[in-house]
Design a protein around this motif. Sequence first.
Motif, mmCIF file in Angstrom:
data_model
loop_
_atom_site.group_PDB
_atom_site.id
_atom_site.type_symbol
_atom_site.label_atom_id
_atom_site.label_comp_id
_atom_site.label_asym_id
_atom_site.label_seq_id
_atom_site.Cartn_x
_atom_site.Cartn_y
_atom_site.Cartn_z
ATOM 1 N N ILE A 31 -8.065 21.021 -14.244
ATOM 2 C CA ILE A 31 -6.688 20.544 -14.410
ATOM 3 C C ILE A 31 -5.799 21.456 -13.570
ATOM 4 C CG2 ILE A 31 -4.760 20.239 -16.005
ATOM 5 C CD1 ILE A 31 -6.793 19.603 -18.191
ATOM 6 N N ASN A 32 -5.119 20.869 -12.592
ATOM 7 C CA ASN A 32 -4.259 21.628 -11.685
ATOM 8 C C ASN A 32 -2.820 21.160 -11.899
ATOM 9 O OD1 ASN A 32 -3.785 21.657 -8.069
ATOM 10 N ND2 ASN A 32 -3.240 23.202 -9.565
ATOM 11 N N SER A 33 -2.026 22.011 -12.564
ATOM 12 C CA SER A 33 -0.658 21.626 -12.926
ATOM 13 C C SER A 33 0.277 22.824 -12.801
ATOM 14 C CB SER A 33 -0.639 21.080 -14.362
ATOM 15 O OG SER A 33 0.662 20.754 -14.788
ATOM 16 N N PRO A 34 1.331 22.727 -11.960
ATOM 17 C CA PRO A 34 1.632 21.680 -10.989
ATOM 18 C C PRO A 34 0.528 21.552 -9.938
ATOM 19 C CG PRO A 34 3.540 23.090 -11.318
ATOM 20 C CD PRO A 34 2.372 23.772 -11.968
ATOM 21 N N SER A 35 0.432 20.351 -9.387
ATOM 22 C CA SER A 35 -0.706 20.016 -8.538
ATOM 23 C C SER A 35 -0.458 20.256 -7.051
ATOM 24 C CB SER A 35 -1.056 18.537 -8.746
ATOM 25 O OG SER A 35 -1.826 18.036 -7.682
ATOM 26 N N ASN A 36 -1.494 20.712 -6.410
ATOM 27 C CA ASN A 36 -1.609 20.640 -4.958
ATOM 28 C C ASN A 36 -2.693 19.593 -4.708
ATOM 29 O OD1 ASN A 36 -2.084 20.967 -2.231
ATOM 30 N ND2 ASN A 36 -2.930 23.032 -2.390
ATOM 31 N N PRO A 37 -2.358 18.435 -4.126
ATOM 32 C CA PRO A 37 -1.237 18.193 -3.212
ATOM 33 C C PRO A 37 -0.061 17.401 -3.769
ATOM 34 C CG PRO A 37 -2.869 16.496 -2.903
ATOM 35 C CD PRO A 37 -3.401 17.387 -4.001
ATOM 36 N N THR A 38 -0.124 16.880 -4.993
ATOM 37 C CA THR A 38 0.869 15.892 -5.418
ATOM 38 C C THR A 38 2.172 16.484 -5.927
ATOM 39 O OG1 THR A 38 0.080 15.770 -7.708
ATOM 40 C CG2 THR A 38 -1.029 14.354 -6.084
ATOM 41 N N GLU A 57 6.144 5.344 0.659
ATOM 42 C CA GLU A 57 6.490 5.448 -0.754
ATOM 43 C C GLU A 57 6.005 6.792 -1.270
ATOM 44 O OE1 GLU A 57 4.354 2.158 -2.303
ATOM 45 O OE2 GLU A 57 5.732 0.649 -1.501
ATOM 46 N N CYS A 58 6.677 7.329 -2.302
ATOM 47 C CA CYS A 58 6.306 8.678 -2.743
ATOM 48 C C CYS A 58 6.630 8.907 -4.214
ATOM 49 C CB CYS A 58 7.054 9.721 -1.894
ATOM 50 S SG CYS A 58 6.503 11.420 -2.160
ATOM 51 N N VAL A 59 5.641 9.422 -4.941
ATOM 52 C CA VAL A 59 5.881 9.910 -6.300
ATOM 53 C C VAL A 59 6.644 11.227 -6.173
ATOM 54 C CG1 VAL A 59 4.793 10.804 -8.395
ATOM 55 C CG2 VAL A 59 3.789 8.841 -7.198
ATOM 56 N N LYS A 60 7.766 11.346 -6.878
ATOM 57 C CA LYS A 60 8.578 12.558 -6.728
ATOM 58 C C LYS A 60 7.904 13.740 -7.420
ATOM 59 C CE LYS A 60 13.291 14.240 -6.710
ATOM 60 N NZ LYS A 60 14.712 13.935 -6.991
ATOM 61 N N PRO A 61 7.684 14.835 -6.683
ATOM 62 C CA PRO A 61 7.039 16.014 -7.269
ATOM 63 C C PRO A 61 7.916 16.706 -8.294
ATOM 64 C CG PRO A 61 7.044 16.102 -4.854
ATOM 65 C CD PRO A 61 7.994 15.030 -5.265
ATOM 66 N N GLN A 62 7.249 17.437 -9.193
ATOM 67 C CA GLN A 62 7.949 18.250 -10.186
ATOM 68 C C GLN A 62 7.726 19.737 -9.967
ATOM 69 O OE1 GLN A 62 5.648 15.985 -13.136
ATOM 70 N NE2 GLN A 62 7.537 15.784 -14.284
ATOM 71 N N GLY A 63 6.809 20.062 -9.056
ATOM 72 C CA GLY A 63 6.493 21.464 -8.800
ATOM 73 C C GLY A 63 5.778 21.632 -7.472
ATOM 74 N N ALA A 64 5.318 22.869 -7.212
ATOM 75 C CA ALA A 64 4.686 23.275 -5.941
ATOM 76 C C ALA A 64 5.687 23.118 -4.804
ATOM 77 C CB ALA A 64 3.404 22.487 -5.690
ATOM 78 N N PHE A 65 5.233 22.910 -3.555
ATOM 79 C CA PHE A 65 6.179 22.678 -2.454
ATOM 80 C C PHE A 65 5.615 21.661 -1.461
ATOM 81 C CE2 PHE A 65 4.449 27.115 -2.132
ATOM 82 C CZ PHE A 65 3.430 26.881 -1.218
ATOM 83 N N TYR A 66 5.135 20.542 -2.046
ATOM 84 C CA TYR A 66 4.579 19.471 -1.222
ATOM 85 C C TYR A 66 5.130 18.114 -1.654
ATOM 86 C CZ TYR A 66 1.000 23.149 -0.926
ATOM 87 O OH TYR A 66 0.347 24.348 -0.785
ATOM 88 N N LEU A 67 5.279 17.224 -0.666
ATOM 89 C CA LEU A 67 5.379 15.797 -0.934
ATOM 90 C C LEU A 67 4.019 15.198 -0.605
ATOM 91 C CD1 LEU A 67 8.766 14.574 0.631
ATOM 92 C CD2 LEU A 67 8.345 15.360 -1.695
ATOM 93 N N PHE A 68 3.647 14.139 -1.326
ATOM 94 C CA PHE A 68 2.370 13.489 -1.065
ATOM 95 C C PHE A 68 2.582 11.977 -0.976
ATOM 96 C CE2 PHE A 68 -2.181 12.501 -2.163
ATOM 97 C CZ PHE A 68 -2.745 13.197 -1.091
#
Length: 393
Positions: A169-176, A314-325
């Motif tokens: 479980i990776n939270s916040p996630s890389n890459p999302t 289209e993009c799910v808005k991130p809540q953490g890390a520093f990436y858009l996916f």
Amino acid sequence: MHLASRVQTLTPSSTLAISAKAKELKKAGYDVIGLGAGEPDFNTPSHILEAAKLAMDEGFTKYTPAGGTLELKQAIQNKLKQDQHLDYGLDQIIVTIGAKHALYTLFQVLLDKEDEVIVPAPYWVSYPEQIKLAEGTPVFVETDERNAFKLTPEQLEESISEKTKAVIINSPSNPTGVMYEREELEALGKVCLEHDILIVSDEIYEKLTYTATKHISIAELSPELKEQTVIINGVSKSHSMTGWRIGYAVGNQKIIKAMTNLASHSTSNPTSISQVAAEAAYTGPQEPVAEMREAFNERLEKLYDWIVAIPGIECVKPQGAFYLFPNVKKAVELNGFATVDDWVTALLEEEKVALVPGSGFGAPDNVRLSYAISLDQLEEAAVRIKRFVENHQ
């Protein structure tokens, strides 16, 4: 010479590959904007640098215990108590050469041949390779973009076999950049406890979150889940210390002891000076962390708007890390390319913008954009990507 079979199936890191190509073009004189970076663009805070300089001046340049210095372990212990209200003994903590080394060592001591680890996709590129190096088998579970790429308890249940040893479980996630909420973690934890599955909780982006929702470690939900979880973390992202190479794992004493024994025969110990720096990171002022988070938040808000305004993206808005996916499948089809990888290559060649194709993360319709560069460069990158998409319509 015949190489060992364990390394012959390894694939090179897609993030490093795109960065290398971008550097080549820069060296040739092109104005390249690299959005592949997996590290903050800020220098390590000054009080941490000063602590490292002092350590060198005072001769703290020798071997340390294999599992880390007492002082750094105590700093990690206090950090976990303060941030997650979790109490760990010093024998439940190992300091490693980056969080990546913590994961590698964990899989080495945990997995026997053909043991399975459930890996939700999209995933960080090194998870499956590290599992394979330990002769384990990564079991990929494709998450739904409409569910913000989050693993559901139903998916987890369906993926479990008699060979399942762990789930990541990776939270916040890389890459999302998405983050699990308490109820979601509770539901996943219930399945893990029922089937006696170890939870590998990668929390390296814990400090870089941009919502009112607090980051929660699955280990803090109950004593049972704490016992069932190994937390992986470090100072690389939170304190802009990627090159210092200090991470850690905390969890079951038996697992941590095995990891420490393995580390003693493979690396001897983490760098002495870096450990002093990491101790200063956790015990010193935390304002630089907050300032970095605010800067990333500002970049996220602007870059997100710029990117989703581009046709076919289209993009799910991130809540953490520093990436858009973002999902670029429609843009790729609109532009007449066969694959996202081809589209990314052409974008780099024509507009000199380097993105990381999602194929390396188990999501071939997406790309990863890092916003760990200046706002001006991000705006210019968005302009170039939009121009590229429109030119190829």
